[in-house]
Structure formats: C-alpha cells, structure tokens
Scaffold this motif. Structure first.
Motif, PDB file in Angstrom:
ATOM      1  N   PRO A 238       0.837  -1.214   0.000  1.00 56.91           N
ATOM      2  CA  PRO A 238       0.000   0.000   0.000  1.00 56.91           C
ATOM      3  C   PRO A 238       0.861   1.249   0.000  1.00 56.91           C
ATOM      4  CG  PRO A 238       0.048  -0.989   2.183  1.00 56.91           C
ATOM      5  CD  PRO A 238       0.740  -1.956   1.264  1.00 56.91           C
ATOM      6  N   PRO A 239       0.323   2.353  -0.500  1.00 62.83           N
ATOM      7  CA  PRO A 239       1.106   3.595  -0.525  1.00 62.83           C
ATOM      8  C   PRO A 239       1.245   4.192   0.869  1.00 62.83           C
ATOM      9  CG  PRO A 239      -1.122   4.001  -1.298  1.00 62.83           C
ATOM     10  CD  PRO A 239      -1.010   2.521  -1.097  1.00 62.83           C
ATOM     11  N   HIS A 240       2.311   4.948   1.079  1.00 62.97           N
ATOM     12  CA  HIS A 240       2.484   5.668   2.334  1.00 62.97           C
ATOM     13  C   HIS A 240       1.465   6.804   2.411  1.00 62.97           C
ATOM     14  CE1 HIS A 240       5.960   3.410   3.302  1.00 62.97           C
ATOM     15  NE2 HIS A 240       6.786   3.995   2.469  1.00 62.97           N
ATOM     16  N   GLY A 241       1.035   7.101   3.613  1.00 64.71           N
ATOM     17  CA  GLY A 241       0.178   8.252   3.821  1.00 64.71           C
ATOM     18  C   GLY A 241      -1.308   7.958   3.855  1.00 64.71           C
ATOM     19  N   VAL A 242      -1.706   6.696   3.574  1.00 60.96           N
ATOM     20  CA  VAL A 242      -3.114   6.328   3.650  1.00 60.96           C
ATOM     21  C   VAL A 242      -3.352   5.531   4.920  1.00 60.96           C
ATOM     22  CG1 VAL A 242      -3.281   6.268   1.131  1.00 60.96           C
ATOM     23  CG2 VAL A 242      -2.859   4.141   2.376  1.00 60.96           C
ATOM     24  N   THR A 243      -4.597   5.429   5.320  1.00 58.78           N
ATOM     25  CA  THR A 243      -4.961   4.579   6.443  1.00 58.78           C
ATOM     26  C   THR A 243      -5.207   3.180   5.901  1.00 58.78           C
ATOM     27  OG1 THR A 243      -5.968   6.412   7.647  1.00 58.78           O
ATOM     28  CG2 THR A 243      -6.626   4.196   8.292  1.00 58.78           C
ATOM     29  N   VAL A 244      -4.332   2.249   6.224  1.00 54.12           N
ATOM     30  CA  VAL A 244      -4.390   0.900   5.669  1.00 54.12           C
ATOM     31  C   VAL A 244      -5.174  -0.018   6.600  1.00 54.12           C
ATOM     32  CG1 VAL A 244      -3.050  -1.071   4.827  1.00 54.12           C
ATOM     33  CG2 VAL A 244      -2.156   1.249   4.556  1.00 54.12           C
ATOM     34  N   VAL A 245      -6.154  -0.735   6.035  1.00 50.19           N
ATOM     35  CA  VAL A 245      -6.913  -1.733   6.778  1.00 50.19           C
ATOM     36  C   VAL A 245      -6.745  -3.069   6.049  1.00 50.19           C
ATOM     37  CG1 VAL A 245      -9.142  -2.380   7.757  1.00 50.19           C
ATOM     38  CG2 VAL A 245      -8.588   0.047   7.419  1.00 50.19           C
ATOM     39  N   PRO A 246      -5.860  -3.939   6.523  1.00 45.57           N
ATOM     40  CA  PRO A 246      -5.648  -5.219   5.839  1.00 45.57           C
ATOM     41  C   PRO A 246      -6.734  -6.230   6.180  1.00 45.57           C
ATOM     42  CG  PRO A 246      -4.180  -5.043   7.724  1.00 45.57           C
ATOM     43  CD  PRO A 246      -4.941  -3.746   7.659  1.00 45.57           C
ATOM     44  N   VAL A 247      -7.193  -6.952   5.158  1.00 47.66           N
ATOM     45  CA  VAL A 247      -8.201  -7.997   5.349  1.00 47.66           C
ATOM     46  C   VAL A 247      -7.803  -9.218   4.533  1.00 47.66           C
ATOM     47  CG1 VAL A 247     -10.062  -6.333   5.770  1.00 47.66           C
ATOM     48  CG2 VAL A 247      -9.655  -7.159   3.446  1.00 47.66           C
ATOM     49  N   GLN A 248      -8.482 -10.310   4.774  1.00 50.94           N
ATOM     50  CA  GLN A 248      -8.247 -11.536   4.011  1.00 50.94           C
ATOM     51  C   GLN A 248      -9.477 -11.933   3.203  1.00 50.94           C
ATOM     52  OE1 GLN A 248      -5.489 -13.744   3.796  1.00 50.94           O
ATOM     53  NE2 GLN A 248      -4.244 -12.185   4.825  1.00 50.94           N
ATOM     54  N   THR A 249     -10.626 -11.995   3.868  1.00 47.49           N
ATOM     55  CA  THR A 249     -11.835 -12.522   3.245  1.00 47.49           C
ATOM     56  C   THR A 249     -12.809 -11.414   2.857  1.00 47.49           C
ATOM     57  OG1 THR A 249     -13.044 -12.741   5.326  1.00 47.49           O
ATOM     58  CG2 THR A 249     -11.601 -14.581   4.692  1.00 47.49           C
ATOM     59  N   ALA A 250     -13.817 -11.804   2.059  1.00 46.60           N
ATOM     60  CA  ALA A 250     -14.860 -10.850   1.673  1.00 46.60           C
ATOM     61  C   ALA A 250     -15.646 -10.374   2.886  1.00 46.60           C
ATOM     62  CB  ALA A 250     -15.795 -11.501   0.656  1.00 46.60           C
ATOM     63  N   ALA A 251     -15.910 -11.272   3.834  1.00 45.14           N
ATOM     64  CA  ALA A 251     -16.649 -10.879   5.036  1.00 45.14           C
ATOM     65  C   ALA A 251     -15.861  -9.856   5.840  1.00 45.14           C
ATOM     66  CB  ALA A 251     -16.955 -12.112   5.882  1.00 45.14           C
ATOM     67  N   GLN A 252     -14.545 -10.035   5.928  1.00 49.67           N
ATOM     68  CA  GLN A 252     -13.707  -9.065   6.632  1.00 49.67           C
ATOM     69  C   GLN A 252     -13.681  -7.731   5.897  1.00 49.67           C
ATOM     70  OE1 GLN A 252      -9.971 -11.120   6.854  1.00 49.67           O
ATOM     71  NE2 GLN A 252     -10.612 -12.408   8.577  1.00 49.67           N
ATOM     72  N   MET A 253     -13.660  -7.778   4.556  1.00 48.99           N
ATOM     73  CA  MET A 253     -13.682  -6.540   3.781  1.00 48.99           C
ATOM     74  C   MET A 253     -15.006  -5.812   3.974  1.00 48.99           C
ATOM     75  SD  MET A 253     -12.714  -5.896  -0.234  1.00 48.99           S
ATOM     76  CE  MET A 253     -10.959  -6.145   0.074  1.00 48.99           C
ATOM     77  N   GLN A 254     -16.081  -6.544   4.021  1.00 53.34           N
ATOM     78  CA  GLN A 254     -17.397  -5.944   4.264  1.00 53.34           C
ATOM     79  C   GLN A 254     -17.413  -5.200   5.598  1.00 53.34           C
ATOM     80  OE1 GLN A 254     -20.487  -8.695   5.418  1.00 53.34           O
ATOM     81  NE2 GLN A 254     -22.069  -7.537   4.321  1.00 53.34           N
ATOM     82  N   ALA A 255     -16.882  -5.820   6.638  1.00 57.62           N
ATOM     83  CA  ALA A 255     -16.856  -5.192   7.957  1.00 57.62           C
ATOM     84  C   ALA A 255     -15.952  -3.966   7.962  1.00 57.62           C
ATOM     85  CB  ALA A 255     -16.393  -6.203   9.007  1.00 57.62           C
ATOM     86  N   ALA A 256     -14.796  -4.060   7.280  1.00 57.10           N
ATOM     87  CA  ALA A 256     -13.859  -2.937   7.233  1.00 57.10           C
ATOM     88  C   ALA A 256     -14.452  -1.750   6.493  1.00 57.10           C
ATOM     89  CB  ALA A 256     -12.548  -3.374   6.587  1.00 57.10           C
ATOM     90  N   VAL A 257     -15.167  -2.016   5.422  1.00 54.33           N
ATOM     91  CA  VAL A 257     -15.825  -0.946   4.666  1.00 54.33           C
ATOM     92  C   VAL A 257     -16.875  -0.270   5.528  1.00 54.33           C
ATOM     93  CG1 VAL A 257     -17.424  -0.517   2.746  1.00 54.33           C
ATOM     94  CG2 VAL A 257     -15.344  -1.861   2.371  1.00 54.33           C
ATOM     95  N   ARG A 258     -17.652  -1.062   6.228  1.00 54.17           N
ATOM     96  CA  ARG A 258     -18.683  -0.500   7.105  1.00 54.17           C
ATOM     97  C   ARG A 258     -18.056   0.401   8.168  1.00 54.17           C
ATOM     98  NH1 ARG A 258     -20.570  -5.020   8.995  1.00 54.17           N
ATOM     99  NH2 ARG A 258     -19.253  -4.976  10.851  1.00 54.17           N
ATOM    100  N   ASP A 259     -16.938  -0.051   8.749  1.00 57.89           N
ATOM    101  CA  ASP A 259     -16.275   0.732   9.799  1.00 57.89           C
ATOM    102  C   ASP A 259     -15.651   2.008   9.255  1.00 57.89           C
ATOM    103  OD1 ASP A 259     -16.975  -1.193  11.631  1.00 57.89           O
ATOM    104  OD2 ASP A 259     -15.011  -2.154  11.685  1.00 57.89           O
ATOM    105  N   ALA A 260     -15.284   2.007   7.956  1.00 56.09           N
ATOM    106  CA  ALA A 260     -14.603   3.165   7.362  1.00 56.09           C
ATOM    107  C   ALA A 260     -15.563   4.287   6.985  1.00 56.09           C
ATOM    108  CB  ALA A 260     -13.811   2.737   6.129  1.00 56.09           C
ATOM    109  N   LEU A 261     -16.843   3.992   6.873  1.00 49.83           N
ATOM    110  CA  LEU A 261     -17.820   5.021   6.539  1.00 49.83           C
ATOM    111  C   LEU A 261     -18.081   5.890   7.762  1.00 49.83           C
ATOM    112  CD1 LEU A 261     -20.334   2.874   4.434  1.00 49.83           C
ATOM    113  CD2 LEU A 261     -18.603   4.489   3.588  1.00 49.83           C
TER     114      LEU A 261
END
Length: 395
Positions: A238-261
């Motif tokens: 990932p690029p420097h300067g962004v807030t990185v949220v690493p995930v593995q699965t689609a379910a984890q990505m769904q939760a991370a997206v929800r938390d980022a809003l």
C-alpha cells in the motif's frame, strides 16, 4: 514549502519513533513544536525531544508564564497541522469524548487546524469495540489517520497496532498539507483480491495484484484526499500516507468498509471473490483414497451493492469496477444498474490482454450518461485520470 507542525507525543513505547519523526521533518525544513504528555515523558526525555526539534518542549497546561498570554490557545492555532504520534487509546478516547484535562487534550480541543493521528497500542486495545467507536467518531469529525501497521508488539503479541513508521507519517503529513482539490475529503478505496479459505492451507483467490487500487489510492492522496485503504492480500504494498486496513476474506472486507464510513466517495477496485466455501475445514483436508472432497459454496456479500443502496451515510459518489472477459461494455453497463453505483470502470481481463496482474490497463468509464473509452495506459495514469474525474465530480 516549509510548514509548522505541532507534534503531540503520547505515552507509549512507540514514542521513541517520534524522535526520528522530528529529525525527518526537520530535514525537510519543517518547524516542529513538540508537546510531551506526562506519560510520553516516561518513554522519551524532554531534553532529547527539545534537542532534535531545536525548540522548547511544552508539557504543562498550567505553566503560568505561558498562560499569562493564553499560550495553549496560541499553540493550538499557530501551527499548520497538529500531529499526534503516538496516539494512544487514551488520547483517542479523550479526543472522541471532547475531554480537555491536560495540555495535549486542551490543544486538540482548541485548535482550528487539521489534526493527523498515528495510533499505537496493543492489538487487543486496537480491536476493542470502544476504540473502534472512537476511531469512527474521529474520522467522522474529519481527523486524519495514518496506520497502524501490523507486526510484533513490544508486549509480545502480533497484529495491528504498531505505529506507522516515521517516513509513512511524513508522507501523510505532507499529503495533509498539500492544497489539492480533494483536501478535506475522505475517500474509501478497496483493493486487491480476497482469500476465501478451504482449509488452513488452501484458499480460493484470483490473480489481482492490487496494483490498480494502490495507484488510485496514491493518486487520490496526491490530490489532498484523506484515504482509507481496505486491501486484501495484494502483491503490491500500500502507498504511504493512507490509512491501511488489511483484510483476508470478503466478510472481513465488508466489515472494514462499514467501519470506514462515512466517506465522501468510495472506489471499489478490489477483486472480491464471488463465493466462499461453506463450512471451511479447521484442519488440512487429506487425500484418503476415497475420492474428491465435497465442497459446498455460498455467495459472498455484495459490498458494492450494499454501499450503493445505503439510505443514510451513502457516499456522494460510489465507483465500482467490472473485470470482464467477454461483452465487456454490455456486462459492465448492466452491472452499474444492478448494483446501483454511480460509475463503473470496466476492463477486459482476458488472459490475452495481460491486464490482470500487469502494469497497464485499458478501461471504459460507464456513467448514467453513457460510456467513455480511455486509451490503454499505465495503471498510474489510469489512476490519475480517475482521481481527477472524481475531484471534478465532488466539486
């Protein structure tokens, strides 16, 4: 151009990195005014901080000499940017709750400048529901965030919670100070593949490298946006300067997206697996000579459609990607309508194109007004063009 940074050093083992951060900022000509919390002084000394910053270290809210001139107000507003590194769970809680019972928290309440935090704490503290709520509150208030990273902890545990490295924080500081058309805007970007486990050693995935999503995040950052970058296990860092949220699965990505809003815009460049194995095995599946294992598949959550369909908190602009191998425009146009997103970036990922995992892309931007073919170009160029279009749309 040299800027004035007010650096608040919280109390955590990562405070030692603040010394290198000061040095790096000074190398670039920036002025650093340090504020050391009482807990921070347990990890680094005022003398070392002052020596590197070539400036007075502020520690006490009730310093009568400074307060005769309302020094805490002046401190909070004289800088171009306020940076908290490390931002402990306690400091984040104070910020989210509006507390002002020491110099650091009072400065953060009194400032009229942008604030960037670099969280640092134990992995369990980072994952605690209270910290997640506080983070969401801070991001909703427009607080910029860099990190944390994943790795070994001083306490012996492993996971997310390590403070971002000094150069990552420098990049985030300089991005925050950049006057671009997206300054003050929060953009969510998803990237990379997802890995859906079959058993502890096998998984379902795709050939996405994450290169295009990473390039988009970097381009948005360059235009001044605050970027939350939710990424699967990609080949490209990932690029420097962004807030990185690493995930593995689609379910984890769904939760991370929800938390980022909430976010002003969301770009869904991730190649999310359509299915996962229902009831994945907890132990490695062995060949036993009795035939092939029986795998039952279930659909993964449709993250793009969910965000596009939000009644409250929907980003003003939602952009999806359509990786197709045939009837690219027709399939992508239908996808935009089906998902309810504003734009679709369509591309042909047939093996002969070399796009999936390659350095170039050949896309068509599809909106409610029709389709727009872009010439084949490098992924960085595609990202720059898309970021500028997004900036124009957000006004």
């Amino acid at each position: 151009m040299a800027k004035h940074i007010l650096l608040i050093i919280g109390g955590g083992i990562a405070a030692f990195k603040s010394l290198d951060l000061i040095r790096r900022l000074r190398e670039r000509g920036h002025q650093v005014t340090p504020v050391l919390t009482r807990a921070g002084a347990e990890f680094v000394t005022p003398l070392s901080v002052s020596g590197l910053a070539a400036a007075k270290v502020y520690q006490d809210l009730f310093d009568l000499t400074d307060e005769a001139e309302m020094g805490h107000i002046e401190l909070s507003r004289a800088a171009d940017l306020v940076v908290v590194a490390p931002a402990t769970a306690d400091l984040m809680a104070k910020m989210a709750g509006g507390h002002a019972n020491d110099l650091a928290s009072t400065l953060l309440m009194a400032t009229d400048k942008r604030v960037l935090i670099a969280p640092s704490m134990n992995v369990r503290m980072w994952e605690h529901a209270a910290t997640r709520r506080n983070l969401a509150t801070l991001q909703g208030d427009g607080i910029l965030v860099v990190g944390p990273n994943e790795g070994d902890m001083a306490c012996g545990e492993y996971g997310p919670g390590r403070m971002a490295e000094p150069m990552e924080i420098v990049a985030a500081i300089e991005a925050a100070l950049t006057d671009g058309p997206l300054k003050g805007k929060h953009v969510l970007v998803t990237s990379g593949p997802t890995h859906e486990p079959i058993d502890p050693v096998r998984y379902i995935a795709n050939r996405s490298s994450g290169a295009q999503g990473t390039a988009i995040a970097r381009a948005l950052l360059g235009l001044g946006a605050q970027v939350t970058f939710v990424t699967g296990p990609a080949d490209v860092p990932p690029p420097h300067g962004v807030t990185v949220v690493p995930v593995q699965t689609a379910a984890q990505m769904q939760a991370a997206v929800r938390d980022a809003l909430p976010a002003d815009a969301a770009v869904f460049a991730a190649a999310v697996a359509d299915w996962h194995v229902k009831g994945a095995s907890d132990s490695k599946i062995k060949k036993d000579g009795k035939g092939l294992p029986k795998l039952t598949f279930a659909e993964n959550p449709d993250i793009l459609a969910q965000v596009s369909g939000l009644r409250e908190g929907r980003p003003k602009l939602v952009v999806g990607f359509a990786a197709e191998t045939d009837d690219v425009i027709a399939n992508a146009t239908a996808k935009r309508k089906r998902k309810g997103c504003d734009w679709i970036v369509a591309n042909d990922v047939s093996p002969a194109t070399g796009i999936m995992g390659g350095s170039e892309n050949d896309v068509t931007l599809i909106t409610a007004d029709g389709s727009e073919d872009w010439p084949r170009m490098g992924k960085d160029a595609v990202a720059a063009r898309l970021a500028q279009r997004l900036a124009d749309a957000l006004g």
